[in-house]
Design an enzyme around this catalytic site. Sequence first.
Site, PDB file in Angstrom:
ATOM      1  N   GLU A 289     -13.101  28.987  16.172  1.00  7.10           N
ATOM      2  CA  GLU A 289     -13.409  28.663  14.671  1.00  7.10           C
ATOM      3  C   GLU A 289     -14.727  29.695  14.315  1.00  7.10           C
ATOM      4  O   GLU A 289     -14.616  30.126  13.178  1.00  7.10           O
ATOM      5  CB  GLU A 289     -13.773  27.237  14.277  1.00  7.10           C
ATOM      6  CG  GLU A 289     -12.141  26.502  13.842  1.00  7.10           C
ATOM      7  CD  GLU A 289     -12.412  25.347  13.264  1.00  7.10           C
ATOM      8  OE1 GLU A 289     -11.456  24.998  12.653  1.00  7.10           O
ATOM      9  OE2 GLU A 289     -13.472  24.732  12.873  1.00  7.10           O
ATOM     10  N   HIS A 310      -1.348  27.938  40.228  1.00  7.85           N
ATOM     11  CA  HIS A 310       0.216  27.707  40.492  1.00  7.85           C
ATOM     12  C   HIS A 310       1.176  28.003  39.294  1.00  7.85           C
ATOM     13  O   HIS A 310       2.210  27.721  39.435  1.00  7.85           O
ATOM     14  CB  HIS A 310       0.286  26.507  41.344  1.00  7.85           C
ATOM     15  CG  HIS A 310      -0.368  26.054  42.466  1.00  7.85           C
ATOM     16  ND1 HIS A 310       0.206  26.192  43.589  1.00  7.85           N
ATOM     17  CD2 HIS A 310      -1.566  25.988  42.706  1.00  7.85           C
ATOM     18  CE1 HIS A 310      -0.681  26.124  44.692  1.00  7.85           C
ATOM     19  NE2 HIS A 310      -1.591  25.976  44.084  1.00  7.85           N
ATOM     20  N   LYS A 425      -3.336  24.781   5.122  1.00  2.99           N
ATOM     21  CA  LYS A 425      -3.492  23.468   4.365  1.00  2.99           C
ATOM     22  C   LYS A 425      -2.593  23.718   2.909  1.00  2.99           C
ATOM     23  O   LYS A 425      -1.997  22.929   2.325  1.00  2.99           O
ATOM     24  CB  LYS A 425      -4.774  23.162   3.839  1.00  2.99           C
ATOM     25  CG  LYS A 425      -5.389  22.634   5.337  1.00  2.99           C
ATOM     26  CD  LYS A 425      -6.768  22.143   5.185  1.00  2.99           C
ATOM     27  CE  LYS A 425      -7.562  21.764   6.527  1.00  2.99           C
ATOM     28  NZ  LYS A 425      -8.877  21.194   6.341  1.00  2.99           N
TER      29      LYS A 425
END
Length: 437
Positions: A289, A310, A425
């Site tokens: 951010e 792995h 948003k």
Amino acid sequence: MDQRGEGDYFKMMKLNTSHALLKESIESYQEKVNELHKVIFERTGAGNDFMGWVDWAETYDKAEFERILKVAEKVKDKAEVLLVCGIGGSYLGARAAIEMIQGLYSGNKTEVIFVGNTFSSTYIAQVLKHIQDKSVVLNVISKSGTTTETALAFRVFREFMEKKYGKEECKERIIATTDKARGTLKALADKEGYETFVIPDDIGGRYSVITPVGLVPLAIMGVDIKKIMAGLYDAYKELNTADLSKNPAYQYAVCRRILQNQGYDVEMFVAYEPQLAMLAEWWKQLLGESEGKDGKGILPDSANFSTDLHSLGQFIQEGKKVLFETILEVENPTEDLLIPTDAENSDQMNYLTGKSYDWVNKMACLGTIEAHEVTGGVPNLIISIPDMKEYSFGYLCYFFFIATAMTCYMIDINPFNQPGVEIYKKNMFRLLGKPTK
């Protein structure tokens, strides 16, 4: 209280750049760092109205801090489950600290559950079923009170609490961390009589774990928040220098820029302790951010070794050279145990009999660094901390705060806003049919 911490920590917290494959010297950036150090500590740069964290270790509200301790002590006995309702910086820091300090199976009599960070109906429904017959305390964290994920979850869990306990007892069981004067959550908390704590105006969410946002749930969970603040204070004092030979946080900030200049656009944060996985998630928010703007920045990613060797190990070793690794090395584990012998040696592991598990972990780390750096050509930075205790967490927070400010200012980025987060948003509200004013 005496704010000095455990002392001599600066000498123990180190940045090892010997495996970083740097093509420029860190010292060549000293003039730029001198300039930007003044910008940070004099608060003259972009986003300076969100730099309260810089001297928070000295300026934090001592009376409120003492009230946090008292409230935590009062509600501990009520809390078989602590619900922490928040998203982003309103939960990541606290979760990172709790897991780092207490481990994943600490035996704490209080179970912490994080809600308000997802729209998953299954998750919310399962939490409701899980806490049905348990004694619950709820800490809701939101500056505005209208963050969608958090507000919806709080609506659901407040209804649960009021049905279970009644409004009067909820005054003792619901704690609101919010704006000091404004917002829907502050208004509701005042109306209902909830205990409230303040989210400072000048500290953004991803920097807020050192404020009541993080300290309230940490104190309720039995974490020694005085030691966190002591670590923060010592880092504030010790890292307040532009001298690159004395400031590992600025060294780290410069290394990131050098490595991106060399073509590495992804940083893989690596820990060898599962209880640091959420610290990595907090770090990803802090860097992602803060830096990811204007088409710039390094993509923060994370892995937990040896587990992820792995799965991701093959790409890191032989894939496209897009990433460098930053390893968080813990010198002393919280617990250790010795490897037992097996009379039949059926697994052929008797050559490790009597060795400690942590020693094996550290040898895996050294072997992996050698493989990735020497054979794979992948740069490695190593940040060393002495342990995973409260003091170390507080110190490490400030280390990353100041490193983030420096590394962002080096590419003319405002480290303290997040304009891109608002776009999803707006689209979501349109699709939800949210009324417009």
